[in-house]
Scaffold this active site. Structure first.
Site, PDB file in Angstrom:
ATOM      1  N   ILE A  11      79.201  30.240  31.086  1.00 34.89           N
ATOM      2  CA  ILE A  11      78.967  28.994  30.363  1.00 34.89           C
ATOM      3  C   ILE A  11      78.081  28.046  31.185  1.00 34.89           C
ATOM      4  O   ILE A  11      78.410  27.696  32.324  1.00 34.89           O
ATOM      5  CB  ILE A  11      80.315  28.311  30.000  1.00 34.89           C
ATOM      6  CG1 ILE A  11      81.206  29.279  29.194  1.00 34.89           C
ATOM      7  CG2 ILE A  11      80.066  27.013  29.247  1.00 34.89           C
ATOM      8  CD1 ILE A  11      80.585  29.844  27.922  1.00 34.89           C
ATOM      9  N   GLY A  19      48.987  39.530  44.366  1.00 35.52           N
ATOM     10  CA  GLY A  19      49.059  40.609  45.356  1.00 35.52           C
ATOM     11  C   GLY A  19      50.300  40.473  46.230  1.00 35.52           C
ATOM     12  O   GLY A  19      51.384  40.132  45.737  1.00 35.52           O
ATOM     13  N   GLU A  67      71.639  33.262  24.750  1.00 42.91           N
ATOM     14  CA  GLU A  67      71.585  32.889  23.323  1.00 42.91           C
ATOM     15  C   GLU A  67      71.186  34.060  22.423  1.00 42.91           C
ATOM     16  O   GLU A  67      70.485  33.893  21.425  1.00 42.91           O
ATOM     17  CB  GLU A  67      70.688  31.662  23.139  1.00 42.91           C
ATOM     18  CG  GLU A  67      71.341  30.471  23.834  1.00 42.91           C
ATOM     19  CD  GLU A  67      70.519  29.221  23.878  1.00 42.91           C
ATOM     20  OE1 GLU A  67      69.907  28.900  22.865  1.00 42.91           O
ATOM     21  OE2 GLU A  67      70.517  28.572  24.932  1.00 42.91           O
TER      22      GLU A  67
HETATM   23  C1  LIG Z   1      72.587  32.362  32.783  1.00 42.66           C
HETATM   24  C2  LIG Z   1      73.382  32.496  31.527  1.00 42.66           C
HETATM   25  C3  LIG Z   1      73.793  31.354  30.856  1.00 42.66           C
HETATM   26  C4  LIG Z   1      74.586  31.469  29.699  1.00 42.66           C
HETATM   27  N1  LIG Z   1      75.040  30.325  29.074  1.00 42.66           N
HETATM   28  C5  LIG Z   1      75.879  30.436  28.016  1.00 42.66           C
HETATM   29  C6  LIG Z   1      76.448  29.262  27.410  1.00 42.66           C
HETATM   30  O1  LIG Z   1      76.155  28.128  27.792  1.00 42.66           O
HETATM   31  N2  LIG Z   1      77.339  29.428  26.398  1.00 42.66           N
HETATM   32  C7  LIG Z   1      77.697  30.655  25.938  1.00 42.66           C
HETATM   33  O2  LIG Z   1      78.517  30.720  25.029  1.00 42.66           O
HETATM   34  N3  LIG Z   1      77.169  31.792  26.486  1.00 42.66           N
HETATM   35  C8  LIG Z   1      76.276  31.707  27.508  1.00 42.66           C
HETATM   36  N4  LIG Z   1      75.746  32.847  28.083  1.00 42.66           N
HETATM   37  C9  LIG Z   1      76.163  34.156  27.584  1.00 42.66           C
HETATM   38  C10 LIG Z   1      75.064  34.903  26.839  1.00 42.66           C
HETATM   39  O3  LIG Z   1      74.868  34.348  25.572  1.00 42.66           O
HETATM   40  C11 LIG Z   1      75.469  36.380  26.803  1.00 42.66           C
HETATM   41  O4  LIG Z   1      75.380  36.872  28.130  1.00 42.66           O
HETATM   42  C12 LIG Z   1      74.593  37.207  25.895  1.00 42.66           C
HETATM   43  O5  LIG Z   1      74.770  36.837  24.549  1.00 42.66           O
HETATM   44  C13 LIG Z   1      74.874  38.716  26.047  1.00 42.66           C
HETATM   45  O6  LIG Z   1      76.225  38.987  25.996  1.00 42.66           O
HETATM   46  P1  LIG Z   1      76.910  39.909  27.126  1.00 42.66           P
HETATM   47  O7  LIG Z   1      76.498  39.358  28.447  1.00 42.66           O
HETATM   48  O8  LIG Z   1      78.352  39.988  26.851  1.00 42.66           O
HETATM   49  O9  LIG Z   1      76.230  41.304  26.966  1.00 42.66           O
HETATM   50  P2  LIG Z   1      76.759  42.495  26.036  1.00 42.66           P
HETATM   51  O10 LIG Z   1      77.071  41.969  24.698  1.00 42.66           O
HETATM   52  O11 LIG Z   1      77.814  43.237  26.756  1.00 42.66           O
HETATM   53  O12 LIG Z   1      75.452  43.397  25.949  1.00 42.66           O
HETATM   54  C14 LIG Z   1      75.101  44.333  26.953  1.00 42.66           C
HETATM   55  C15 LIG Z   1      73.852  45.063  26.481  1.00 42.66           C
HETATM   56  O13 LIG Z   1      74.126  45.762  25.264  1.00 42.66           O
HETATM   57  C16 LIG Z   1      73.208  45.369  24.265  1.00 42.66           C
HETATM   58  N5  LIG Z   1      73.866  45.353  22.957  1.00 42.66           N
HETATM   59  C17 LIG Z   1      75.049  44.792  22.626  1.00 42.66           C
HETATM   60  N6  LIG Z   1      75.296  44.959  21.331  1.00 42.66           N
HETATM   61  C18 LIG Z   1      74.247  45.633  20.813  1.00 42.66           C
HETATM   62  C19 LIG Z   1      73.897  46.098  19.504  1.00 42.66           C
HETATM   63  N7  LIG Z   1      74.692  45.888  18.457  1.00 42.66           N
HETATM   64  N8  LIG Z   1      72.729  46.755  19.344  1.00 42.66           N
HETATM   65  C20 LIG Z   1      71.900  46.967  20.404  1.00 42.66           C
HETATM   66  N9  LIG Z   1      72.169  46.553  21.651  1.00 42.66           N
HETATM   67  C21 LIG Z   1      73.328  45.883  21.857  1.00 42.66           C
HETATM   68  C22 LIG Z   1      72.752  43.974  24.672  1.00 42.66           C
HETATM   69  O14 LIG Z   1      71.498  43.646  24.093  1.00 42.66           O
HETATM   70  C23 LIG Z   1      72.683  44.128  26.177  1.00 42.66           C
HETATM   71  O15 LIG Z   1      71.467  44.724  26.530  1.00 42.66           O
HETATM   72  C24 LIG Z   1      74.923  32.748  29.209  1.00 42.66           C
HETATM   73  C25 LIG Z   1      74.466  33.893  29.878  1.00 42.66           C
HETATM   74  C26 LIG Z   1      73.709  33.781  31.020  1.00 42.66           C
HETATM   75  C27 LIG Z   1      73.254  35.035  31.721  1.00 42.66           C
END
Ligand SMILES: Cc1cc2nc3c(=O)[nH]c(=O)nc-3n(C[C@H](O)[C@H](O)[C@H](O)COP(=O)(O)OP(=O)(O)OC[C@H]3O[C@@H](n4cnc5c(N)ncnc54)[C@H](O)[C@@H]3O)c2cc1C
Length: 377
Positions: free
Chosen positions: A153, A335, A359
């Protein structure tokens, strides 16, 4: 579109970035400390209430201004831009759906930057699959009792108000998700570990725990069971702003690359004279123009209250990938120096990577675009 107003916003934001943001970006990256002093400075220019109601101290500007301001901030520091982006997600939901009583009390502090916002949807086991959140809230008399955990978050330990997406009725799927507001200092709200990130290191990202966190019944934002809809609605805005960030990052990559390509000599001439270098810069320019055009198109859709989920997903997917590519190309143009922390491009690359993840990942954007396009044909 108010061209004169947009020009004024750009000029003001550019000055602000040059004087108050860019000088500190490297330090933010090195220390990973939240830049309170930068936030205080940009707050004086209305950064935290750009589009909010002037009656609450907001600047009352439109989405063009919001996108331009975000682009300019990202040019100077993606850490600052993402901090504001997270604040905007929270403040937009709050301004649109919170009760008048809550708004009368908090909006003046929110627009002044004294009460930073935090939008907490993601959980350890629910990121892309946001509908899978497990945190709950139930009513106990006149209070909500919230339990659960949020992960990744932005603004997690620096916020004044927290918008938490929680299950208020497990049996109803996404229609059982609501948004509840918790204020800083609530004894049931605890912070977990701060993420040690590869980029945007000046932004504040971490875990939040809700342990029997009690808030008044009136802290429900909008209607019961409408939280998932509000989250998806505001994520469209977020994707638009991430797109605006990618324009700023690409433009910075161009400026750093042009400066270096004109100065650096090889084989008796400036490296910019080699087509291999100038074509990279030309491709960056194409990326800047196309992402900027799509960003502006979405401003028009937003202003005209037209749907913009699919264009915003296109912008986020395309802009994020092009920004990462542009930063990688800027390193290549530099480079060996591009591989050094003494030069800007390596930081641009580490910072830009978030544009492909936060997002909604690029894959999730493509899922939205693909599903929508297939169902239209
Ligand atoms: C620096 C940072 C700040 C953030 N800030 C916030 C915030 O303020 N509030 C908040 O709520 N969240 C926040 N997030 C969370 C962010 O929105 C999630 O990390 C993101 O949506 C991906 O979710 P996950 O990390 O659980 O990855 P996962 O959902 O586990 O995904 C892992 C991989 O699988 C792929 N994948 C998953 N499902 C599918 C599908 N159906 N088809 C194809 N590929 C798929 C994804 O694209 C990814 O490559 C933040 C994340 C970061 C890194």
């Amino acid at each position: 579109m108010n061209i004169k107003q947009n020009e004024m916003v750009r000029k003001m934001a550019r000055e602000l970035v040059k004087n108050e943001v860019m000088p500190y970006d490297k330090e933010m990256d090195q220390t990973s400390e939240f830049p309170w002093h930068v936030m205080k400075e940009i707050a004086k220019y209305g950064a935290f209430g750009l589009t909010e109601d002037p009656a609450y101290g907001g600047a009352g500007l439109d989405s063009y201004a919001e996108a331009i301001f975000t682009e300019e901030m990202a040019y100077g520091s993606s850490s600052v831009a993402i901090t504001l982006d997270a604040h905007y997600l929270a403040s937009h939901i709050f301004a649109k759906y919170a009760s008048k009583e809550l708004k009368d009390r908090l909006m003046p502090q929110i627009t002044a930057g004294e009460c930073i916002g935090c939008f907490a949807l993601t959980e350890p086991s629910a990121g892309s699959d946001a509908a899978g959140i497990q945190s709950t809230a139930h009513l106990d008399g006149d209070e909500w009792v919230i339990n659960g955990q949020k992960a990744w978050i932005t603004n997690y330990s620096v916020s004044g108000f927290y918008l938490l997406a929680v299950l208020t009725d497990k049996s109803k799927g996404t229609r059982g998700i609501s948004v509840i507001m918790v204020e800083k200092g609530n004894p049931g709200l605890k912070f977990g570990h701060k993420e040690d990130k590869m980029g945007i290191r000046g932004s504040n990202t971490g875990e939040i725990y809700m342990n029997n966190c009690r808030v008044p019944k009136g802290n429900l934002i909008g209607e019961l069971g409408k939280g998932f809809k509000y989250c998806m609605e505001v994520l469209d805005v977020g994707r638009h702003l991430i797109g605006a960030m990618s324009v700023g990052v690409i433009r910075r990559c161009i400026d750093e690359s042009v400066k270096y390509a004109n100065e650096r000599k090889a084989f008796g001439q400036s490296i910019g004279k080699f087509q291999a270098i100038s074509f990279k810069i030309a491709d960056m320019k194409i990326a800047e123009e196309t992402t900027a055009a799509l960003t502006e198109k979405i401003c028009a859709l937003r202003e005209n209250k037209q749907p913009f989920s699919v264009p915003a997903a296109c912008l986020k997917a395309y802009g994020g990938q092009r920004a990462v590519w542009a930063a990688d190309s800027a390193i290549q143009i530099h480079g060996g120096n591009g591989y050094s922390k003494e030069f800007v491009p390596e930081r641009l690359l580490r910072d830009a990577k978030i544009l492909e993840i936060g997002e909604g990942t690029t894959e999730i954007q493509k899922m939205i675009i693909g599903n929508s396009t297939l169902s239209m044909k």
